[in-house]
Design a protein around this motif. Structure first.
Motif, PDB file in Angstrom:
ATOM      1  N   LEU A 351       0.820  -1.205   0.000  1.00 54.94           N
ATOM      2  CA  LEU A 351       0.000   0.000   0.000  1.00 54.94           C
ATOM      3  C   LEU A 351       0.856   1.258   0.000  1.00 54.94           C
ATOM      4  CD1 LEU A 351      -2.905   1.078   0.141  1.00 54.94           C
ATOM      5  CD2 LEU A 351      -2.727   1.018   2.625  1.00 54.94           C
ATOM      6  N   ALA A 352       1.951   1.241   0.769  1.00 54.72           N
ATOM      7  CA  ALA A 352       2.806   2.424   0.842  1.00 54.72           C
ATOM      8  C   ALA A 352       3.446   2.724  -0.508  1.00 54.72           C
ATOM      9  CB  ALA A 352       3.884   2.227   1.902  1.00 54.72           C
ATOM     10  N   HIS A 353       3.815   1.683  -1.260  1.00 55.58           N
ATOM     11  CA  HIS A 353       4.444   1.899  -2.559  1.00 55.58           C
ATOM     12  C   HIS A 353       3.451   2.496  -3.554  1.00 55.58           C
ATOM     13  CE1 HIS A 353       8.100  -0.281  -1.415  1.00 55.58           C
ATOM     14  NE2 HIS A 353       7.297  -1.110  -0.773  1.00 55.58           N
ATOM     15  N   LYS A 354       2.167   2.173  -3.418  1.00 57.69           N
ATOM     16  CA  LYS A 354       1.163   2.714  -4.336  1.00 57.69           C
ATOM     17  C   LYS A 354       0.971   4.213  -4.150  1.00 57.69           C
ATOM     18  CE  LYS A 354      -1.540  -1.582  -4.702  1.00 57.69           C
ATOM     19  NZ  LYS A 354      -0.742  -2.422  -3.807  1.00 57.69           N
ATOM     20  N   PHE A 355       1.237   4.715  -2.954  1.00 58.95           N
ATOM     21  CA  PHE A 355       1.023   6.137  -2.677  1.00 58.95           C
ATOM     22  C   PHE A 355       2.325   6.901  -2.464  1.00 58.95           C
ATOM     23  CE2 PHE A 355      -2.991   4.159  -1.444  1.00 58.95           C
ATOM     24  CZ  PHE A 355      -3.896   5.006  -2.044  1.00 58.95           C
ATOM     25  N   PHE A 356       3.462   6.273  -2.739  1.00 58.19           N
ATOM     26  CA  PHE A 356       4.726   6.967  -2.487  1.00 58.19           C
ATOM     27  C   PHE A 356       4.876   8.178  -3.398  1.00 58.19           C
ATOM     28  CE2 PHE A 356       9.198   7.684  -3.507  1.00 58.19           C
ATOM     29  CZ  PHE A 356       9.713   7.899  -2.236  1.00 58.19           C
ATOM     30  N   ASN A 357       4.566   8.003  -4.694  1.00 58.88           N
ATOM     31  CA  ASN A 357       4.724   9.125  -5.621  1.00 58.88           C
ATOM     32  C   ASN A 357       3.716  10.229  -5.366  1.00 58.88           C
ATOM     33  OD1 ASN A 357       2.554   7.561  -6.471  1.00 58.88           O
ATOM     34  ND2 ASN A 357       2.784   8.170  -8.598  1.00 58.88           N
ATOM     35  N   VAL A 358       2.704   9.950  -4.542  1.00 57.17           N
ATOM     36  CA  VAL A 358       1.748  10.989  -4.161  1.00 57.17           C
ATOM     37  C   VAL A 358       2.321  11.878  -3.061  1.00 57.17           C
ATOM     38  CG1 VAL A 358      -0.519  11.375  -3.110  1.00 57.17           C
ATOM     39  CG2 VAL A 358      -0.232   9.612  -4.855  1.00 57.17           C
ATOM     40  N   MET A 359       3.120  11.291  -2.173  1.00 54.47           N
ATOM     41  CA  MET A 359       3.603  12.004  -0.999  1.00 54.47           C
ATOM     42  C   MET A 359       4.951  12.685  -1.216  1.00 54.47           C
ATOM     43  SD  MET A 359       2.517   9.124   1.825  1.00 54.47           S
ATOM     44  CE  MET A 359       2.896  10.164   3.228  1.00 54.47           C
ATOM     45  N   MET A 360       5.834  12.060  -1.989  1.00 51.68           N
ATOM     46  CA  MET A 360       7.175  12.611  -2.171  1.00 51.68           C
ATOM     47  C   MET A 360       7.640  12.384  -3.605  1.00 51.68           C
ATOM     48  SD  MET A 360       8.282  13.962   0.694  1.00 51.68           S
ATOM     49  CE  MET A 360      10.059  14.019   0.474  1.00 51.68           C
ATOM     50  N   PRO A 361       8.468  13.293  -4.144  1.00 49.52           N
ATOM     51  CA  PRO A 361       9.037  13.045  -5.477  1.00 49.52           C
ATOM     52  C   PRO A 361      10.021  11.886  -5.439  1.00 49.52           C
ATOM     53  CG  PRO A 361       9.983  15.014  -4.476  1.00 49.52           C
ATOM     54  CD  PRO A 361       8.870  14.586  -3.582  1.00 49.52           C
ATOM     55  N   GLU A 362      10.094  11.155  -6.551  1.00 47.00           N
ATOM     56  CA  GLU A 362      10.890   9.940  -6.574  1.00 47.00           C
ATOM     57  C   GLU A 362      12.298  10.154  -7.118  1.00 47.00           C
ATOM     58  OE1 GLU A 362       8.290   6.144  -7.159  1.00 47.00           O
ATOM     59  OE2 GLU A 362       7.741   7.564  -8.730  1.00 47.00           O
ATOM     60  N   ASN A 363      12.544  11.228  -7.835  1.00 46.30           N
ATOM     61  CA  ASN A 363      13.867  11.410  -8.440  1.00 46.30           C
ATOM     62  C   ASN A 363      14.360  12.838  -8.202  1.00 46.30           C
ATOM     63  OD1 ASN A 363      12.649  13.060 -10.655  1.00 46.30           O
ATOM     64  ND2 ASN A 363      11.763  11.092 -11.234  1.00 46.30           N
ATOM     65  N   ARG A 369      12.626  20.544  -9.187  1.00 41.41           N
ATOM     66  CA  ARG A 369      11.483  21.270  -9.746  1.00 41.41           C
ATOM     67  C   ARG A 369      10.577  21.819  -8.643  1.00 41.41           C
ATOM     68  NH1 ARG A 369       6.362  19.558 -11.498  1.00 41.41           N
ATOM     69  NH2 ARG A 369       6.925  17.368 -11.170  1.00 41.41           N
ATOM     70  N   ILE A 370      10.350  21.023  -7.589  1.00 45.01           N
ATOM     71  CA  ILE A 370       9.510  21.497  -6.491  1.00 45.01           C
ATOM     72  C   ILE A 370      10.168  22.665  -5.763  1.00 45.01           C
ATOM     73  CG2 ILE A 370       8.665  20.845  -4.207  1.00 45.01           C
ATOM     74  CD1 ILE A 370       6.898  19.989  -6.486  1.00 45.01           C
ATOM     75  N   LEU A 371      11.483  22.602  -5.578  1.00 45.84           N
ATOM     76  CA  LEU A 371      12.175  23.718  -4.938  1.00 45.84           C
ATOM     77  C   LEU A 371      12.067  24.983  -5.774  1.00 45.84           C
ATOM     78  CD1 LEU A 371      15.412  22.008  -3.542  1.00 45.84           C
ATOM     79  CD2 LEU A 371      13.457  22.856  -2.241  1.00 45.84           C
ATOM     80  N   ASN A 372      12.105  24.842  -7.091  1.00 43.82           N
ATOM     81  CA  ASN A 372      11.993  26.010  -7.961  1.00 43.82           C
ATOM     82  C   ASN A 372      10.579  26.567  -7.969  1.00 43.82           C
ATOM     83  OD1 ASN A 372      14.684  26.126  -8.837  1.00 43.82           O
ATOM     84  ND2 ASN A 372      14.332  24.555 -10.403  1.00 43.82           N
ATOM     85  N   GLU A 373       9.583  25.678  -7.979  1.00 41.60           N
ATOM     86  CA  GLU A 373       8.196  26.122  -8.096  1.00 41.60           C
ATOM     87  C   GLU A 373       7.623  26.614  -6.774  1.00 41.60           C
ATOM     88  OE1 GLU A 373       6.056  22.878  -9.724  1.00 41.60           O
ATOM     89  OE2 GLU A 373       6.944  23.038 -11.734  1.00 41.60           O
ATOM     90  N   CYS A 374       7.994  25.980  -5.676  1.00 40.88           N
ATOM     91  CA  CYS A 374       7.365  26.280  -4.382  1.00 40.88           C
ATOM     92  C   CYS A 374       8.303  26.936  -3.378  1.00 40.88           C
ATOM     93  CB  CYS A 374       6.799  24.997  -3.768  1.00 40.88           C
ATOM     94  SG  CYS A 374       5.655  24.107  -4.835  1.00 40.88           S
ATOM     95  N   GLY A 375       9.577  26.995  -3.699  1.00 43.29           N
ATOM     96  CA  GLY A 375      10.521  27.528  -2.725  1.00 43.29           C
ATOM     97  C   GLY A 375      10.529  29.025  -2.601  1.00 43.29           C
ATOM     98  N   GLY A 376      10.061  29.714  -3.616  1.00 39.44           N
ATOM     99  CA  GLY A 376      10.087  31.170  -3.570  1.00 39.44           C
ATOM    100  C   GLY A 376      11.457  31.730  -3.934  1.00 39.44           C
ATOM    101  N   ASN A 377      11.581  33.035  -3.824  1.00 32.71           N
ATOM    102  CA  ASN A 377      12.829  33.698  -4.209  1.00 32.71           C
ATOM    103  C   ASN A 377      13.925  33.573  -3.162  1.00 32.71           C
ATOM    104  OD1 ASN A 377      11.559  34.611  -6.572  1.00 32.71           O
ATOM    105  ND2 ASN A 377      10.777  36.443  -5.537  1.00 32.71           N
ATOM    106  N   ASN A 378      13.563  33.262  -1.921  1.00 31.59           N
ATOM    107  CA  ASN A 378      14.564  33.213  -0.853  1.00 31.59           C
ATOM    108  C   ASN A 378      15.301  31.882  -0.780  1.00 31.59           C
ATOM    109  OD1 ASN A 378      13.785  35.802  -0.042  1.00 31.59           O
ATOM    110  ND2 ASN A 378      12.175  34.991   1.301  1.00 31.59           N
TER     111      ASN A 378
END
Length: 496
Positions: A351-363, A369-378
């Motif tokens: 069950l955990a493997h089915k939802f892993f990509n939902v909770m955290m990025p895999e690569n 990409r998440i740091l660039n999109e959600c991290g802001g300018n700081n």
């Protein structure tokens, strides 16, 4: 006298030395034992104080987790209500019903005034009648003040509009004509003369009937959309709230452990050494901010993935179910379990493997990409060693079998609460016994309740679904394990 005393001491000096040695040794041993007891008492007091402080910090951390979940739920509410806006579809149906009243009244008046030899068959919830190939269908809606005519050349599914007072959907009547091919030759000869009179009142009536029939088809599409979206929104709300809670509890408890290690080592005696440890192995403020930024992965990518999975499972389970299908409470509970099985699968350990990509990025590319999109300018997109350690440890917890057990237990608690909320609508008052008796309810009448339940899941006051998830003993145990998993190299032994 002196000589006698000296002679006595010389004669018994061995005994005196032995006595003196034993007395001195006993004194020294007593002092050592007393010092050791004091040291053990101080250590026990320090450990007890440390455990109490850790317990207080841990409890405060769980409260922080709860408030953090509540703050992020508002983002999910906005996304879910915009993407699965069932209320706007209800409003469109209400507006269509009001517009159709005028059309239906005109069509009824024209039909009554015209000299039509075709029989009229009334279709309602209590009686059914066979419809001939040349019949005209007169449909009574829920208010019994509206009628609509339609040609019987195709199957018609008639759906009423829910009453605004009791918030119930009217029953769905399905009327299907048969043997069209057998009577097509006989009807063509009669229709030839009618088609030639294009400017006659009869032709005008047929045009109104055709417009009314197309309106019904559109209403059917809207009701089907309500059926899918209402179930999808409520079930997706349960999954989103559960997974959001688990993600935040893992992240904040992991950070809480490092912050606690830093606080207990911060003393006047080794302050200088602690600063070196803090800069070397514990976490900086920037690292913590970067780590918390990864909740944006769940709020964006994870949200879309969950809604897509739930939507596919709901459509698969409900596509063949008619609005007139009556469900008992057990059948409703079975339906929810069937949808869950299609989403989660039957392998509980995976069950955990089915939802892993939902909770955290895999690569790594998704992490950047998440740091660039959600991290802001700081915040930059650099993943340093401390951040990498946090991410890897988080992924290890999510991949573990313990997490699969926790996720399954939390989902079970949330869905049991969902079924409990829906239970009262399957019971009615018994006038004879004065108690409650179970009843079946049609899918059409179930839709308003399942639509409303999505608001209770995410916006309920008090937030009983969040309380049920966070109070799950499996989640509390996992949080304690994460918070108290101290590294051996830290030299801190504060476990209970």
């Amino acid at each position: 006298m002196i000589t006698a005393t000296t002679r006595f001491l010389k004669k018994h000096r061995r005994k005196f030395f032995i006595t003196l040695g034993i007395s001195g040794g006993a004194y020294l041993i007593g002092k050592w034992v007393k010092w050791k007891l004091n040291e053990m008492q101080e250590r026990a007091t320090a450990e007890r104080t440390a455990r109490e402080n850790m317990k207080k910090r841990f409890q405060q951390r769980q409260i922080d987790c709860t408030y953090t979940v509540l703050s992020h739920i508002q983002t999910l509410v906005q996304q879910l209500m915009d993407d699965l806006d069932v209320e706007s579809i209800f409003a469109r149906l209400q507006k269509a019903k009001q517009n159709n009243k005028g059309i239906s009244s005109d069509a009824t008046t024209n039909t009554a005034s015209s000299s039509t030899e075709s029989p009229i068959t009334v279709v309602n919830d209590n009686a059914t009648a066979s419809i001939g190939p040349a019949s005209t269908v007169l449909v009574n809606n829920d208010n019994n003040d509206e009628s609509t005519t339609s040609t019987p050349s195709s199957s018609v599914v008639l759906v009423g509009r829910p009453n605004e007072n009791d918030n119930e959907i009217a029953k769905v009547t399905e009327t299907t004509t048969h043997n069209q091919g057998e009577n097509s030759n006989g009807s063509n000869s009669g229709n030839t003369s009618q088609e030639s009179e294009t400017n006659s009142p009869t032709s005008s009536d047929n045009t109104s009937e055709e417009a009314g029939r197309m309106s019904k088809q559109r209403r059917i599409e809207l009701w089907t959309e309500i059926k899918f979206k209402s179930f999808t929104r409520t079930i997706a709300a349960v999954y989103l709230e559960t997974l959001l809670t688990l993600t935040i509890f893992i992240q904040l408890n992991l950070l809480g452990r490092y912050n606690y290690l830093y606080s207990v080592s911060l003393t006047e005696r080794d302050r200088e050494q602690t600063i070196t440890i803090h800069n070397g192995s514990l976490l900086s403020f920037v690292t913590e901010q970067k780590y918390l930024t990864f909740i944006g992965w769940f709020l964006n990518v994870g949200y879309k993935e969950i809604v897509a999975r739930v939507s596919t499972a709901v459509e698969s389970s409900l596509s063949s179910m008619s609005f007139k299908n009556e469900l008992s409470y057990k059948e409703f509970a079975w339906l929810i379990s069937e949808i869950r099985t299609k989403i989660e699968g039957s392998d509980n350990d995976g069950l955990a493997h089915k939802f892993f990509n939902v909770m955290m990025p895999e690569n790594l590319s998704d992490e950047v990409r998440i740091l660039n999109e959600c991290g802001g300018n700081n915040l930059d997109d650099t993943i340093d060693s401390n951040l990498r350690k946090l991410l890897d440890e988080t992924k290890d917890f999510i991949h573990s079998r313990d997490f699969a057990t926790v996720l399954s237990a939390c989902l079970n608690s949330a869905f049991e609460l969902l079924k409990k909320d829906m239970l009262p609508i399957f019971f009615c008052d018994d006038n004879l016994s004065g108690g409650k008796v179970e009843k079946n309810i049609t899918l059409a009448k179930l839709l308003p309740f399942i639509t409303k339940e999505a608001h209770i899941v995410l916006n309920g006051v008090p937030p009983k679904f969040l309380e049920a998830i966070k109070d799950c003993k499996e989640l509390q145990a996992l949080s304690a394990i994460i918070y108290a998993s101290f590294d051996n190299e830290m030299g801190v032994n504060l476990q209970n």
